[in-house]
Design an enzyme around this catalytic site. Sequence first.
Site, PDB file in Angstrom:
ATOM      1  N   HIS A   1       0.846  -1.198   0.000  1.00 22.01           N
ATOM      2  CA  HIS A   1       0.000   0.000   0.000  1.00 22.01           C
ATOM      3  C   HIS A   1       0.880   1.246   0.000  1.00 22.01           C
ATOM      4  CE1 HIS A   1       0.988  -0.439   4.238  1.00 22.01           C
ATOM      5  NE2 HIS A   1       0.346   0.664   4.569  1.00 22.01           N
TER       6      HIS A   1
ATOM      7  N   HIS B   1       1.313   3.865   2.025  1.00 22.79           N
ATOM      8  CA  HIS B   1       1.871   4.600   3.156  1.00 22.79           C
ATOM      9  C   HIS B   1       3.395   4.556   3.018  1.00 22.79           C
ATOM     10  CE1 HIS B   1      -1.951   4.390   5.851  1.00 22.79           C
ATOM     11  NE2 HIS B   1      -1.897   5.510   5.147  1.00 22.79           N
TER      12      HIS B   1
ATOM     13  N   ASP C   1       6.042   4.328   4.726  1.00 24.14           N
ATOM     14  CA  ASP C   1       6.966   3.359   5.335  1.00 24.14           C
ATOM     15  C   ASP C   1       6.977   2.029   4.581  1.00 24.14           C
ATOM     16  OD1 ASP C   1       4.300   3.271   6.348  1.00 24.14           O
ATOM     17  OD2 ASP C   1       4.921   2.036   8.042  1.00 24.14           O
TER      18      ASP C   1
ATOM     19  N   ASP D   1      -0.581  -3.531   6.249  1.00 25.29           N
ATOM     20  CA  ASP D   1      -1.046  -3.247   7.604  1.00 25.29           C
ATOM     21  C   ASP D   1      -2.549  -3.518   7.610  1.00 25.29           C
ATOM     22  OD1 ASP D   1       1.439  -2.055   7.198  1.00 25.29           O
ATOM     23  OD2 ASP D   1       0.910  -0.192   8.126  1.00 25.29           O
TER      24      ASP D   1
ATOM     25  N   HIS E   1       6.536  -4.716  12.157  1.00 23.66           N
ATOM     26  CA  HIS E   1       5.873  -3.420  12.017  1.00 23.66           C
ATOM     27  C   HIS E   1       5.626  -2.811  13.395  1.00 23.66           C
ATOM     28  CE1 HIS E   1       2.875  -0.449  10.470  1.00 23.66           C
ATOM     29  NE2 HIS E   1       3.637  -0.523   9.402  1.00 23.66           N
TER      30      HIS E   1
END
Lengths: 303, 303
Positions: free
Chosen positions: B62, B64, B66, B212, B270
């Site tokens: 995805h 994001h 990070d 996530d 994570h």
Amino acid sequence: MKFEVTILGSSSATPIFHRNPTSQILNINEKILMIDCGEGTQQQMLRYGIKYHKIDHIFISHLHGDHFFGLIGLISSMHLNGRTKPLYLFAPPELQEILDIQFKYSGTIIKFPIEFHATQAQKSEVILETNDFFVETIILNHRIPCTGFIFKQKIKLRKVIKEKVNQLEIPSQFLPLLKRGIDFIDKDGNIHKAEDLTTDPDVPRSYAYCSDTLADGSYFRYLQDVDTLYHESTFMHDMQDRAKETFHTTSLEAAQIAREMNISKLLIGHFSARYRDLTPLLLEARTVFPETYLANEGETFMV
Amino acid sequence: MKFEVTILGSSSATPIFHRNPTSQILNINEKILMIDCGEGTQQQMLRYGIKYHKIDHIFISHLHGDHFFGLIGLISSMHLNGRTKPLYLFAPPELQEILDIQFKYSGTIIKFPIEFHATQAQKSEVILETNDFFVETIILNHRIPCTGFIFKQKIKLRKVIKEKVNQLEIPSQFLPLLKRGIDFIDKDGNIHKAEDLTTDPDVPRSYAYCSDTLADGSYFRYLQDVDTLYHESTFMHDMQDRAKETFHTTSLEAAQIAREMNISKLLIGHFSARYRDLTPLLLEARTVFPETYLANEGETFMV
């Protein structure tokens, strides 16, 4: 007044041999500025104990990735760490679009203002002025628009010698004049020379940052009498043809610039991945300009 | 057949305590795949001796930062290192725009083809199939569209026992049938059972990557009987409210999923920046699922 530079990255193009891409931290009288922000800069900040929130000004020389790929991550981390105060960003105009699109698709609304100042690569300009210093761009000659930056301390006022001033009971309203070198005349008409009641101010110092560029002479004049010059030295001089082809500078050329422009101290960096050992670059530069140092990561240099 | 995962980053959101943002390297029978690519991934590859040119497939869960801020730098380095063979990129569609704008403004024309496969976050799909394995997406539940990935080895053929085959002078044309379990009848009409002339193939293994996501049950069924599950565990369970609010999972929840879905081995990662010491997260998960391990950077796990 403190004026020093800490090196966070010294590699050109790609990270290699534990050398990170370009980034530097300037400390001018406890104001912390960042110049360029290659990938992994925030990790380097952690390593060397530089706090995100101390940085209010970031200067990006150009849009080759080794000079800005770390910026989006740094800004994101500032955001996630709860920053609210503005960040002043000086960079080529297109960087705004690059940042915005990434914030858009990650659904991120940055909680602090980013005051974006678009630099222009046609002519030198003053882009920031504070009480202590100002920052001017230098037009470099690279494959894409690229600016260097000069950080110049302002001429400060003379420093009052408190004991003498108290002894003569000089009124506080007069002190600003005294600091500007105006003599004091007491009620009996005696002249007290400003230079006897004050000491000389610190000599203003300057730091110039030149990366990346062909050493073509067009920008040398901006560097005249600068105290500390950081100049890219991607190659050794036996690779001069490759340097010209890629719009880069050799360590010998950087040293020649430093000598011609009456620089006090030269830092060289932006080293090609072909050099594992950097000593030959240093020795080559020192044949022309002995006060040359490698911009090694984690090292801090007085300007 | 080799099937292992090497952890390059285990941090959530920001790098901290020498933990980098997410990235993992899968080795399936010497095919090297990358999952996610947070900032500094290429530096981690240098640290752990993973060569750029070995990677042909990158999967991004995805957008994001990070999970993808390191991708532009990695692709640039592949380009600067002279890559010519294609790179297959599986990622949300908007990533293409993010990459393109940066190549445009840096004046970079990438010298190798990037075969971009846009993932969709509405329904699970097979996005890659090779001779040895296939890759399927899992629809996760995060703040922005997010997919996990399952890497499943294919059922392989039975392995011929050479000595027996030679002894019976079985013609080479028959071997493909024998590998499929078909018995051999010799010229005298004797039946030689395939299971006596071959050994069982390797049991196909599978690796699932979930980061996530909110642990909301919608995707659990995809994980049934997976051998090794990597599941994000951003928080401990006392922070369950915060986990829900930010669409993340606790270490206890990850362990519960592993137990319910009959997983053999659970890797958790994570980790939130609030945890310097990760032992409490591990111990919490092990109260429910003993075969839990921390996805520590530099460590390699057999799937």
